[in-house]
Design a protein around this motif. Structure first.
Motif, PDB file in Angstrom:
ATOM      1  N   THR A 117      41.953  44.222  35.170  1.00 24.55           N
ATOM      2  CA  THR A 117      43.193  43.732  34.570  1.00 24.55           C
ATOM      3  C   THR A 117      44.264  43.680  35.651  1.00 24.55           C
ATOM      4  N   VAL A 118      44.874  42.512  35.822  1.00 24.91           N
ATOM      5  CA  VAL A 118      45.863  42.324  36.884  1.00 24.91           C
ATOM      6  C   VAL A 118      47.232  42.110  36.263  1.00 24.91           C
ATOM      7  N   HIS A 119      48.206  42.910  36.692  1.00 25.00           N
ATOM      8  CA  HIS A 119      49.598  42.733  36.309  1.00 25.00           C
ATOM      9  C   HIS A 119      50.331  42.083  37.477  1.00 25.00           C
ATOM     10  N   LEU A 120      50.947  40.933  37.215  1.00 20.17           N
ATOM     11  CA  LEU A 120      51.559  40.135  38.270  1.00 20.17           C
ATOM     12  C   LEU A 120      53.062  40.334  38.344  1.00 20.17           C
ATOM     13  N   SER A 121      53.580  40.247  39.568  1.00 23.30           N
ATOM     14  CA  SER A 121      55.027  40.190  39.779  1.00 23.30           C
ATOM     15  C   SER A 121      55.281  39.319  41.001  1.00 23.30           C
ATOM     16  N   ALA A 122      56.441  38.663  41.022  1.00 18.95           N
ATOM     17  CA  ALA A 122      56.815  37.806  42.143  1.00 18.95           C
ATOM     18  C   ALA A 122      57.614  38.618  43.151  1.00 18.95           C
ATOM     19  N   GLY A 123      57.300  38.434  44.425  1.00 19.65           N
ATOM     20  CA  GLY A 123      58.032  39.162  45.455  1.00 19.65           C
ATOM     21  C   GLY A 123      57.715  38.618  46.821  1.00 19.65           C
ATOM     22  N   GLY A 124      58.603  38.868  47.766  1.00 13.76           N
ATOM     23  CA  GLY A 124      58.406  38.433  49.135  1.00 13.76           C
ATOM     24  C   GLY A 124      58.875  39.491  50.105  1.00 13.76           C
ATOM     25  N   GLY A 125      58.536  39.304  51.379  1.00 20.63           N
ATOM     26  CA  GLY A 125      58.934  40.254  52.393  1.00 20.63           C
ATOM     27  C   GLY A 125      58.060  41.491  52.392  1.00 20.63           C
ATOM     28  N   PRO A 126      58.390  42.463  53.246  1.00 22.59           N
ATOM     29  CA  PRO A 126      57.547  43.666  53.367  1.00 22.59           C
ATOM     30  C   PRO A 126      57.544  44.477  52.076  1.00 22.59           C
ATOM     31  N   PRO A 127      56.378  44.774  51.517  1.00 19.34           N
ATOM     32  CA  PRO A 127      56.326  45.606  50.319  1.00 19.34           C
ATOM     33  C   PRO A 127      56.533  47.078  50.672  1.00 19.34           C
ATOM     34  N   ASP A 128      57.158  47.808  49.768  1.00 18.22           N
ATOM     35  CA  ASP A 128      57.336  49.257  49.935  1.00 18.22           C
ATOM     36  C   ASP A 128      56.476  49.929  48.871  1.00 18.22           C
TER      37      ASP A 128
END
Length: 314
Positions: free
Chosen positions: A125-136
């Motif tokens: 099961t995959v929960h998606l979110s939009a984001g860019g740049g270095p992840p923390d």
């Protein structure tokens, strides 16, 4: 068994965090202790080793080469300990996988393929979110991130390359025919606030010259700028003008005949990769996602007919 060369174990977590963040303040925040506590432990480690581990400036903290080597060993040891503890306790990674993805890639490529992922891996099961740049990964509730490599990979983060970025002008097929006969005269160039240099990058890489009468600097040609990249590409699909599009993001529209690439595509030197806080093979969910992504992204290189360096025009 005595281990005289082993440094004080209580110093290793604060030290590793300080190296990873290049900041004792950030390390203290992650570990929920004071700045002074991290600083004392780092000093204790330096005293035990008989060497300085950081180059300290007025506003900077730079790990030495020896510090980076030791921190990498500490991270590897912690990963092994964590994996063993998870196996023994039965609390290994499980549940939904939180995936953060570049917004335009998410909307135009990943989401349309999710049914295939679900069919291939019904247990995932995959929960998606939009984001860019270095992840923390320490701060955000994200397990894995799909990112373009236009930033340095954070210390301690695993990155697996997936596919290269190819860019080129795209527009409706009927507009492409007009470009072939009449050039850019009167054609609207579509820009985006999130990649403002897209047209300049394409010109630089290909040597293609847009006639001076329609450059952005003269203001004599129709120009339209959209806030987000996916809006500019959707405007191209709607026939509003020509946008510079990455092959991965326009692949489906090219195949479906909604867009054409009159001058082909050229590699811009960047690419996309899957980032995770530890190697994918240590999390079965990430390993399954990675295997599927590798299979699906193998097609994201333009065919030879579309990968031709365009001849200068104008």
């Amino acid at each position: 068994m005595p281990r005289p060369s082993l440094p004080p174990l209580t110093t290793l977590l604060p030290f590793e965090a300080a190296v990873r963040h290049a900041s004792m303040t950030a390390a203290a925040r992650e570990l929920h202790v004071t700045h002074g506590a991290v600083s004392r432990q780092v000093q204790n480690l330096e005293k035990a080793l008989g060497t300085s581990l950081f180059e300290r400036g007025t506003r900077s903290l730079r790990p030495t080469a020896q510090a980076r080597r030791l921190a990498a060993a500490v991270r590897e040891a912690l990963d092994l300990i964590e994996a063993a503890a998870e196996e023994i306790s039965g609390r290994g990674p499980g549940g939904p996988l939180a995936l953060s993805c570049e917004p335009t890639l998410l909307m135009r490529w990943l989401i349309p393929r999710l049914p295939e992922l679900a069919a291939r891996h019904p247990e995932l099961t995959v929960h998606l979110s939009a984001g860019g740049g270095p992840p923390d990964f320490a701060r955000d509730t994200v397990d894995v991130a799909l990112r373009r490599d236009d930033f340095p990979v954070p210390e301690g983060v695993s990155r697996v390359p997936l596919f290269a970025e190819w860019i080129g002008p795209v527009c409706r097929p009927e507009l492409a025919e007009r470009l072939a006969t009449d050039g850019y005269e009167g054609v609207t160039l579509l820009h985006t606030g999130t990649r403002p240099a897209a047209w300049d990058d394409w010109r630089r890489l290909t040597g293609h010259t847009v006639p001076s009468s329609v450059t952005a600097t003269t203001g004599s040609a129709p120009q339209q700028t959209f806030e987000h990249f996916y809006l500019a590409l959707q405007a191209a699909v709607a026939g509003m003008g020509v946008a510079v599009g990455p092959y991965a993001l326009v692949h489906d529209d090219l195949v479906g005949g909604r867009l054409a690439a009159p001058y082909g595509f050229v590699a811009d030197g960047t690419g996309y990769g899957l980032l995770s806080p530890r190697p994918p093979e240590r999390d079965a969910r990430i390993a399954a996602l990675l295997g599927w992504l590798r299979a699906r992204t193998a097609a994201l290189t333009p065919p030879p007919a579309l990968a031709v360096r365009p001849a200068p025009v104008g």
